[in-house]
Write a protein that holds these residues in place. Structure first.
Motif, PDB file in Angstrom:
ATOM      1  N   ALA A   1       0.820  -1.210   0.000  1.00  0.00           N
ATOM      2  CA  ALA A   1       0.000   0.000   0.000  1.00  0.00           C
ATOM      3  C   ALA A   1       0.855   1.261   0.000  1.00  0.00           C
ATOM      4  O   ALA A   1       0.439   2.296  -0.516  1.00  0.00           O
ATOM      5  CB  ALA A   1      -0.933   0.002   1.209  1.00  0.00           C
ATOM      6  N   ARG A   2       2.062   1.197   0.538  1.00  0.00           N
ATOM      7  CA  ARG A   2       2.932   2.378   0.592  1.00  0.00           C
ATOM      8  C   ARG A   2       3.501   2.762  -0.779  1.00  0.00           C
ATOM      9  O   ARG A   2       4.098   3.814  -0.910  1.00  0.00           O
ATOM     10  CB  ARG A   2       4.050   2.163   1.607  1.00  0.00           C
TER      11      ARG A   2
ATOM     12  N   GLU B   1       0.889  10.457   8.600  1.00  0.00           N
ATOM     13  CA  GLU B   1       2.269  10.798   8.962  1.00  0.00           C
ATOM     14  C   GLU B   1       3.218   9.627   8.792  1.00  0.00           C
ATOM     15  O   GLU B   1       4.384   9.817   8.475  1.00  0.00           O
ATOM     16  CB  GLU B   1       2.320  11.319  10.396  1.00  0.00           C
ATOM     17  N   ASP B   2       2.727   8.409   8.976  1.00  0.00           N
ATOM     18  CA  ASP B   2       3.593   7.229   8.833  1.00  0.00           C
ATOM     19  C   ASP B   2       3.731   6.761   7.384  1.00  0.00           C
ATOM     20  O   ASP B   2       4.374   5.759   7.105  1.00  0.00           O
ATOM     21  CB  ASP B   2       3.099   6.082   9.712  1.00  0.00           C
TER      22      ASP B   2
ATOM     23  N   PRO C   1      -8.060   6.256   6.953  1.00  0.00           N
ATOM     24  CA  PRO C   1      -7.057   5.212   6.708  1.00  0.00           C
ATOM     25  C   PRO C   1      -7.610   4.121   5.794  1.00  0.00           C
ATOM     26  O   PRO C   1      -8.769   3.719   5.929  1.00  0.00           O
ATOM     27  CB  PRO C   1      -6.766   4.659   8.110  1.00  0.00           C
ATOM     28  N   TRP C   2      -6.790   3.652   4.878  1.00  0.00           N
ATOM     29  CA  TRP C   2      -7.243   2.669   3.888  1.00  0.00           C
ATOM     30  C   TRP C   2      -7.712   1.374   4.551  1.00  0.00           C
ATOM     31  O   TRP C   2      -8.507   0.650   3.991  1.00  0.00           O
ATOM     32  CB  TRP C   2      -6.148   2.371   2.856  1.00  0.00           C
ATOM     33  N   ASN C   3      -7.231   1.113   5.755  1.00  0.00           N
ATOM     34  CA  ASN C   3      -7.576  -0.123   6.458  1.00  0.00           C
ATOM     35  C   ASN C   3      -8.298   0.171   7.772  1.00  0.00           C
ATOM     36  O   ASN C   3      -8.162  -0.559   8.748  1.00  0.00           O
ATOM     37  CB  ASN C   3      -6.330  -0.962   6.708  1.00  0.00           C
TER      38      ASN C   3
END
Length: 92
Positions: A12-13, A51-52, A68-70
């Motif tokens: 995902a990143r 931020e992460d 958040p995607w999850n």
């Protein structure tokens, strides 16, 4: 005319703003079981990053913006409880 193609990525990143995440969400009508068919039944658009570095998504079904995607919102049908996901990067 501009033509874009998508490619499946595993992390995902690796997604960028405008990329897509497809989900197989659990079916509330079937006791939150995973659908037997391999059909993805929900799509989100990457609209930012936490931020992460993890993707934030937006979608219209619940008018969600930059979540958040999850995300797990307490519902078994939430994004974070999806049966499977597919990350699609739109190539330049």
């Amino acid at each position: 005319s501009v033509s874009r193609a998508g490619e499946v990525v595993q992390d995902a990143r690796r997604l960028k703003i405008g990329d897509l995440i497809f989900y197989r969400l659990r079916d509330a009508a079937k006791g939150y079981a995973c659908p037997q068919e391999a059909t993805y039944n929900h799509t989100t658009v990457v609209s930012g990053f936490a931020e992460d570095g993890s993707p934030l998504v937006s979608y219209h079904s619940n008018d969600a913006l930059h979540v958040p995607w999850n995300a797990r919102n307490g519902s078994q049908g939430s994004l974070g409880n999806a049966c499977s996901v597919l990350f699609i990067h739109i190539k330049d």
